[in-house]
Each structure stands twice: as C-alpha cells, then as structure tokens.
Design a protein around this motif. Structure first.
Motif, PDB file in Angstrom:
ATOM      1  N   THR A  89     -12.118   4.233  -1.257  1.00  0.00           N
ATOM      2  CA  THR A  89     -12.735   4.159   0.623  1.00  0.00           C
ATOM      3  C   THR A  89     -11.494   2.707   0.145  1.00  0.00           C
ATOM      4  O   THR A  89     -10.944   2.311   0.004  1.00  0.00           O
ATOM      5  CB  THR A  89     -14.324   3.591   0.538  1.00  0.00           C
ATOM      6  N   GLU A  96     -11.066  -0.474   4.061  1.00  0.00           N
ATOM      7  CA  GLU A  96     -11.582  -0.427   5.975  1.00  0.00           C
ATOM      8  C   GLU A  96     -10.297  -1.617   6.372  1.00  0.00           C
ATOM      9  O   GLU A  96      -9.939  -2.312   5.455  1.00  0.00           O
ATOM     10  CB  GLU A  96     -12.440  -1.340   5.777  1.00  0.00           C
ATOM     11  N   PHE A 135      -5.517  -2.096   5.413  1.00  0.00           N
ATOM     12  CA  PHE A 135      -6.374  -1.499   4.461  1.00  0.00           C
ATOM     13  C   PHE A 135      -6.452  -2.678   3.777  1.00  0.00           C
ATOM     14  O   PHE A 135      -5.748  -2.812   2.803  1.00  0.00           O
ATOM     15  CB  PHE A 135      -6.625  -0.363   4.646  1.00  0.00           C
ATOM     16  N   THR A 148      -1.066   3.626   3.349  1.00  0.00           N
ATOM     17  CA  THR A 148      -1.614   4.307   4.554  1.00  0.00           C
ATOM     18  C   THR A 148      -1.778   3.987   5.798  1.00  0.00           C
ATOM     19  O   THR A 148       0.022   3.258   6.201  1.00  0.00           O
ATOM     20  CB  THR A 148      -3.148   2.542   4.630  1.00  0.00           C
ATOM     21  N   LEU A 202     -11.646   5.736   5.861  1.00  0.00           N
ATOM     22  CA  LEU A 202     -11.017   5.194   6.345  1.00  0.00           C
ATOM     23  C   LEU A 202     -11.685   5.071   7.010  1.00  0.00           C
ATOM     24  O   LEU A 202     -11.812   4.985   7.928  1.00  0.00           O
ATOM     25  CB  LEU A 202      -9.536   4.551   6.616  1.00  0.00           C
TER      26      LEU A 202
END
Length: 399
Positions: free
Chosen positions: A27, A29, A42, A194, A241
């Motif tokens: 994961t 964010e 991220f 990313t 994401l």
C-alpha cells in the motif's frame, strides 16, 4: 506521464492464499500537506516485515529498503562447487514489470513499474549434520551485500542487484558447504515507480501481478537453481494506492456580493452620455490544491446559451446576460493545456477542469462578472431601475 520513484523493499501484509499460492499486499498513499508544496509523491504505508523486521529495522529504514516475505518455504540440496553456480546460494531475478492500477469506478487507469532490486534468503541446516559454518568465504556475483546474517548452521544474505532491477540478473555466492538446507525465509526487495499523483483523482486505485518461483528448468520468474523444493510456487502481489487530494478556497468577507459598475465609474455616462463597454466586478480569492478540480455555474436565471442572467426587479425587461470567467495563476486547463486565464464559465455541458504541475498553496485568483456590449445599452434604457440575480460558482475537487 512522468513517473515518481518510490524506492522500497516493501514487505506487505501477508494473508493466507489458495493452495500453491501466496498473497502479498503493498500500500501507498498520497495525502499532501498544504504547508509543504514540495510533496509530489506517494508515501509507502506498508508495514515492515521479513528480514527488515528481524533486528534490521533501522538499517532498512535509513536505506529505504523493504523486504517482502513471500511466505514461500522449502529446501535446497546444495553442492559445494566454487563456480557461483546453480548448486549453491543462487537466485535469478526478473526484469521490470508494468502493473496497471484502476480506480474503484473503473474510469481511470494508470501504470506503475515494479522493479525487483534484490532478494534475501536464509539457509538453515536444521539437522545440524553438516558444517557449522556454511557460508561462502568469497563475495557475491552480480550483487552487493545489503544485510548479512549468520550463526551456527545458518546463513542469511540480502543481495542487492547492481542494475537497480532494470534487467534480468543473477546473484549468487561462490559456494556453500554441501548439505540439505531448509529455506525458512525467502524475501524480495523492490523499487516502485508510481504514477504522478497530481494527475490522479482522489480515490482508491488497485492492481495486481503474479510472480512464479522454482528451480532450474522450470521457467519461473525467480530461479533458485538446482535442488530446490518449495511449498508454493506463486506469489500474488496486490497494490492499493490511496489518493487524498487537498483543496482549499480562501474567500474574503463580502465576496457574496458583486456590484457591477463601469471601469472608471459612471462619470462618462452621466456627464457625456458615453455608454460603458461593460458593467463589471472582479472578486479576488485564494486557492490551494494538490489535484484537479472543476469550476461550474448554477444560475437563478439561466440563459439558453448557458450564461447566467440578472433580472430587472422594477420593470418588465429582458434579462441581461452575465459573462463569468475565472483566472487561476499557476493552473492550466487540463483539456487544452492552456494557462487558466479568463476561462469562461457556463452552466451547460461539462465544466472546465484545472490542474497544476505542483501542489499550489494560497495562489491569488479572481472571478470576473460582466455584462458587456449591447446588453449594457439595453439595461441603460431603464434608468433608475435595479437588476439582480444569484450566481453560484461551484468548485468541485473531485471532478
């Protein structure tokens, strides 16, 4: 799309998978701080596990390594041959892989690149019927050591590739003492390139890929050489994401009213009878945003062409059409790529969407309201009367 690099040796949350497969969840964010405009990437939110959680947390944290425990276990029949070959401590790792992540509504997809930049393995002589010191005395082939661990009848190495995961690489030690070793730990280390979160809408994006593990001749993504037996063969890597854009408007007091007047005042009209080119008012405000947003109109008196109107409240007269535009320095119209200068707003059709190449904080902006041209002449035909109308400008941070 320009990718932003998130380097990691992420070890995901491990869940029980189906027979013959394991699941790893990774994961990250994007949750920007409007006080920090430099934040454009991220942040990894996957917990540390694997070798990095086994007494090496600080070293991994400083080096930005995350080890992924694949949960695969097995054994290795080793042969002491001083050739860095498949009979010893050996692993061949795959080239980069593009993974597509999709928004929850299925409307948006983005690519991320997963690069395997290393691996960590432990060999253990559980029966202790071989040499107490099983390690190779030489260096690694094709790799550098990240973390080294050893003890009586056990050997652990984190091997980091020198190509950064760009190709398909082999890492190996030049020998281990002959024995049948258990493999109680098998991690891989990766870097994740990313998508650019500034180009993504707020929401959850998910995707997955599968890696296969095995021995020589099995055609797997990860080749552990000769004499390999594994409990499972597949590792499903799942990505999530989380994009949470920040948006704020700073609106000065009194901005709920816009009194339209000629530029320079009424003197040219009252003293010389010169019809103003426009009756207008600009309202200043501030905008902060890390993502895209749209701007649209809602009208008390909508006009057929999508403009709002203002209505004479004293006598029966035609509505005066109102031109509304917005100027947003530092932003661009996403559809055209043009700078957001005097962009006309409308109550019909899809509203314009604006974005920027960075997190924009407290940027001065302005709205312009104007009655122009022949409509001004028509209004002046009713001196002493009053025109008014409500116009709502809607900023949607999730267009």
């Amino acid at each position: 799309m320009t990718a932003r690099t998130l380097c990691a040796t992420l070890l995901g949350l491990i869940l029980a998978g189906t027979a013959g497969a394991a699941d790893v969840h990774i994961t990250a964010e994007f949750k920007p701080d409007l006080n920090d405009p430099s934040m454009r990437t991220f942040t990894n939110t996957t917990p540390w596990t694997g070798v990095c959680a086994q007494g090496h947390m600080e070293r991994c944290r400083q080096s930005n390594w995350w080890s992924i425990d694949t949960t695969l276990r097995g054994s290795k029949d080793a042969v002491r041959v001083t050739d860095w070959g498949r009979d010893g401590f050996y692993i061949r790792m795959p080239p980069p892989r593009t993974v597509q992540v999709t928004s929850e509504d299925g409307a948006s997809t983005f690519d991320l690149e997963l690069r395997i930049i290393g691996a960590a393995m432990r060999y253990t002589d559980e029966e202790r019927d071989g040499a107490e010191h099983i390690a190779s005395s030489g260096g690694a082939l094709g790799c550098d050591f990240g973390i080294i661990g050893h003890g009586p009848y056990t050997l652990m190495r984190m091997l980091l590739r020198r190509d950064g995961g760009q190709g398909s690489a082999v890492c190996s030690l030049h020998w281990v003492n002959t024995n049948n070793y258990a493999i109680p730990m098998l991690d891989f280390v990766y870097a994740l390139d990313t998508p650019a979160p500034l180009d993504m809408r707020s929401g959850i994006y998910t995707g997955s890929t599968v890696y296969s593990f095995g021995g020589t001749g099995e055609g797997t993504d990860f080749d552990l050489g000769n004499g390999i037996a594994l409990t499972d063969r597949l590792v499903h890597v799942h990505f999530r994401l989380d994009v949470r854009h920040a948006f704020r408007l700073d609106i000065p007091p009194g901005s709920d009213r816009a009194l339209l007047v000629p530029k320079g005042g009424w003197r040219a009209w009252t003293e010389q009878g010169i019809v103003p080119a426009a009756l207008e008012r600009e309202l200043a405000f501030g905008v902060s945003s890390s993502g895209r947003f749209s701007v649209s109109l809602q009208c008390q008196y909508p006009q057929p062409d999508g403009r709002c109107g203002i209505r004479n409240t004293t006598v029966d007269a035609e509505d005066a059409p109102l031109d509304v535009s917005v100027t947003l320095p530092g932003f661009r119209d996403v559809a055209s790529g043009a700078a957001a200068v005097a962009v006309a707003l409308n109550s019909l059709g899809a509203p314009p969407v604006f974005g920027a190449d960075s997190v924009v904080i407290g940027r001065p902006a302005r709205l312009r309201f104007a009655v122009q041209g022949a409509a001004v002449q028509a209004m002046l035909a009713h001196p002493g009367t009053r025109y008014r109308g409500d116009v709502t400008v809607v900023f949607d941070a999730d267009p």
